[in-house]
Design a protein around this motif. Structure first.
Motif, PDB file in Angstrom:
ATOM      1  N   SER A 180      39.600  41.957  40.258  1.00 28.38           N
ATOM      2  CA  SER A 180      40.697  41.704  39.495  1.00 28.38           C
ATOM      3  C   SER A 180      40.525  42.281  37.731  1.00 28.38           C
ATOM      4  O   SER A 180      38.978  42.036  37.970  1.00 28.38           O
ATOM      5  CB  SER A 180      41.660  40.483  39.434  1.00 28.38           C
ATOM      6  OG  SER A 180      40.735  40.030  38.840  1.00 28.38           O
ATOM      7  N   THR A 181      40.844  43.459  37.971  1.00 27.76           N
ATOM      8  CA  THR A 181      40.012  43.934  36.349  1.00 27.76           C
ATOM      9  C   THR A 181      40.997  43.713  35.178  1.00 27.76           C
ATOM     10  O   THR A 181      41.327  44.557  34.721  1.00 27.76           O
ATOM     11  CB  THR A 181      39.658  45.533  37.333  1.00 27.76           C
ATOM     12  OG1 THR A 181      41.134  46.120  36.689  1.00 27.76           O
ATOM     13  CG2 THR A 181      38.967  45.178  37.553  1.00 27.76           C
ATOM     14  N   ARG A 182      41.314  42.706  34.661  1.00 30.17           N
ATOM     15  CA  ARG A 182      42.546  43.194  34.010  1.00 30.17           C
ATOM     16  C   ARG A 182      41.826  42.785  32.555  1.00 30.17           C
ATOM     17  O   ARG A 182      41.870  43.484  31.528  1.00 30.17           O
ATOM     18  CB  ARG A 182      42.512  40.762  33.237  1.00 30.17           C
ATOM     19  CG  ARG A 182      44.382  40.785  32.909  1.00 30.17           C
ATOM     20  CD  ARG A 182      44.292  39.752  32.061  1.00 30.17           C
ATOM     21  NE  ARG A 182      44.810  38.641  33.861  1.00 30.17           N
ATOM     22  CZ  ARG A 182      44.211  38.083  34.293  1.00 30.17           C
ATOM     23  NH1 ARG A 182      42.987  37.963  34.295  1.00 30.17           N
ATOM     24  NH2 ARG A 182      44.567  37.653  35.487  1.00 30.17           N
ATOM     25  N   GLU A 183      40.710  42.630  32.178  1.00 30.73           N
ATOM     26  CA  GLU A 183      39.661  43.227  31.009  1.00 30.73           C
ATOM     27  C   GLU A 183      38.210  43.863  31.712  1.00 30.73           C
ATOM     28  O   GLU A 183      37.676  44.714  31.217  1.00 30.73           O
ATOM     29  CB  GLU A 183      39.285  41.716  30.297  1.00 30.73           C
ATOM     30  CG  GLU A 183      40.427  41.353  29.816  1.00 30.73           C
ATOM     31  CD  GLU A 183      41.138  42.268  28.462  1.00 30.73           C
ATOM     32  OE1 GLU A 183      39.917  43.321  27.945  1.00 30.73           O
ATOM     33  OE2 GLU A 183      42.178  42.343  28.399  1.00 30.73           O
TER      34      GLU A 183
ATOM     35  N   LEU B 236      48.002  41.692  39.815  1.00 30.73           N
ATOM     36  CA  LEU B 236      46.841  41.776  38.925  1.00 30.73           C
ATOM     37  C   LEU B 236      46.381  43.364  39.465  1.00 30.73           C
ATOM     38  O   LEU B 236      46.502  43.933  40.077  1.00 30.73           O
ATOM     39  CB  LEU B 236      45.726  40.835  38.656  1.00 30.73           C
ATOM     40  CG  LEU B 236      45.849  39.149  39.058  1.00 30.73           C
ATOM     41  CD1 LEU B 236      45.462  38.474  38.929  1.00 30.73           C
ATOM     42  CD2 LEU B 236      46.636  39.302  37.235  1.00 30.73           C
TER      43      LEU B 236
ATOM     44  N   ARG C 232      44.095  33.292  36.765  1.00 30.32           N
ATOM     45  CA  ARG C 232      45.254  33.425  35.990  1.00 30.32           C
ATOM     46  C   ARG C 232      44.820  33.757  34.681  1.00 30.32           C
ATOM     47  O   ARG C 232      45.023  34.143  34.057  1.00 30.32           O
ATOM     48  CB  ARG C 232      46.644  32.799  35.585  1.00 30.32           C
ATOM     49  CG  ARG C 232      47.058  32.901  36.405  1.00 30.32           C
ATOM     50  CD  ARG C 232      48.741  31.313  36.759  1.00 30.32           C
ATOM     51  NE  ARG C 232      49.723  31.211  37.759  1.00 30.32           N
ATOM     52  CZ  ARG C 232      49.171  30.620  38.316  1.00 30.32           C
ATOM     53  NH1 ARG C 232      47.940  29.572  38.214  1.00 30.32           N
ATOM     54  NH2 ARG C 232      50.061  29.987  39.357  1.00 30.32           N
TER      55      ARG C 232
ATOM     56  N   GLY D 231      38.701  49.418  36.114  1.00 25.49           N
ATOM     57  CA  GLY D 231      40.289  48.584  34.669  1.00 25.49           C
ATOM     58  C   GLY D 231      40.708  49.028  34.431  1.00 25.49           C
ATOM     59  O   GLY D 231      41.526  50.854  34.611  1.00 25.49           O
ATOM     60  N   ARG D 232      41.363  48.895  32.470  1.00 27.90           N
ATOM     61  CA  ARG D 232      42.224  49.692  31.644  1.00 27.90           C
ATOM     62  C   ARG D 232      42.291  50.760  31.263  1.00 27.90           C
ATOM     63  O   ARG D 232      42.876  51.896  31.476  1.00 27.90           O
ATOM     64  CB  ARG D 232      42.026  48.735  30.570  1.00 27.90           C
ATOM     65  CG  ARG D 232      42.781  47.585  30.921  1.00 27.90           C
ATOM     66  CD  ARG D 232      42.400  46.305  29.261  1.00 27.90           C
ATOM     67  NE  ARG D 232      43.247  45.741  29.387  1.00 27.90           N
ATOM     68  CZ  ARG D 232      43.672  44.903  28.770  1.00 27.90           C
ATOM     69  NH1 ARG D 232      43.793  45.748  27.323  1.00 27.90           N
ATOM     70  NH2 ARG D 232      44.320  43.625  28.445  1.00 27.90           N
TER      71      ARG D 232
ATOM     72  N   ASP E  30      39.136  36.969  35.085  1.00 32.92           N
ATOM     73  CA  ASP E  30      38.761  38.236  36.619  1.00 32.92           C
ATOM     74  C   ASP E  30      38.521  37.525  37.321  1.00 32.92           C
ATOM     75  O   ASP E  30      37.065  37.469  37.563  1.00 32.92           O
ATOM     76  CB  ASP E  30      38.109  39.647  36.146  1.00 32.92           C
ATOM     77  CG  ASP E  30      39.798  40.984  34.898  1.00 32.92           C
ATOM     78  OD1 ASP E  30      40.165  40.543  35.604  1.00 32.92           O
ATOM     79  OD2 ASP E  30      39.084  41.249  33.385  1.00 32.92           O
TER      80      ASP E  30
END
Length: 178
Positions: A39-42, A154, A12, A160-161, A15
């Motif tokens: 996971s690639t939130r950032e 996620l 949570r 990523g973004r 990454d």
């Protein structure tokens, strides 16, 4: 809390990235090469790209990543820098075939915990590393982490973004070309 809670809180806030540590550039500065981004939130680097992060210090029996280590790291970006999760939740690839993941926790605490899925509890073994470590079956642990990433919704693209933005505005992302 349910059985699936094991490492969910880390995801949570961070990454999850598997890296190969290639060197140190300072007391807590670590250079690594990306192997996989779970996971690639950032996190926006692709496999094979190198980057630096601020690692944990080797204190209180915590293992600091060393050159040559293959590690699943929980990373957060603050002030333009990547920081390793200070809690000690990273998982180091160990075993002759690289089939185990070392985690800092007591064996009795893990096997007696209802927060750890049954399959992981059953695969848990005491690890000989000093400081109270256990090891889990790598495939089972990675499957558990991937299920947490999926359940939390996620982003998982290794770039990523940037890719999500390109797709949102209708552009073809260069990495999608074969």
């Amino acid at each position: 809390m349910t059985e699936t809670a094991f490492l969910a809180e880390r995801l949570r806030q961070h990454d999850l990235v598997r890296v190969r540590v290639v060197g140190r550039t300072g007391p807590q500065r670590v250079r690594a090469v990306v192997q996989e981004a779970y996971s690639t939130r950032e996190f926006g680097l692709r496999p094979g790209e190198s980057f630096e992060f601020v690692g944990r210090s080797a204190s209180w029996a915590q293992h600091a990543p060393e050159p040559g280590d293959h590690v699943l790291l929980f990373l957060a970006r603050l002030g333009g820098r990547w920081y390793q999760d200070p809690v000690g939740s990273d998982l180091t690839v160990v075993g002759a075939a690289g089939d185990r993941l070392r985690y800092r926790a007591g064996h009795a605490a893990v096997t007696g915990s209802r927060l750890v899925p049954r399959a992981l509890r059953e695969s848990c073994r005491p690890d000989p590393a000093p400081g109270g470590y256990v090891s889990f079956d790598r495939a089972l642990t990675e499957a558990h982490l991937r299920s947490l990433v999926t359940a939390a919704g996620l982003p998982t693209a290794p770039w990523g973004r940037r890719r999500r933005f390109a797709e949102a505005v209708g552009c073809r992302w260069p990495a999608l070309r074969s």
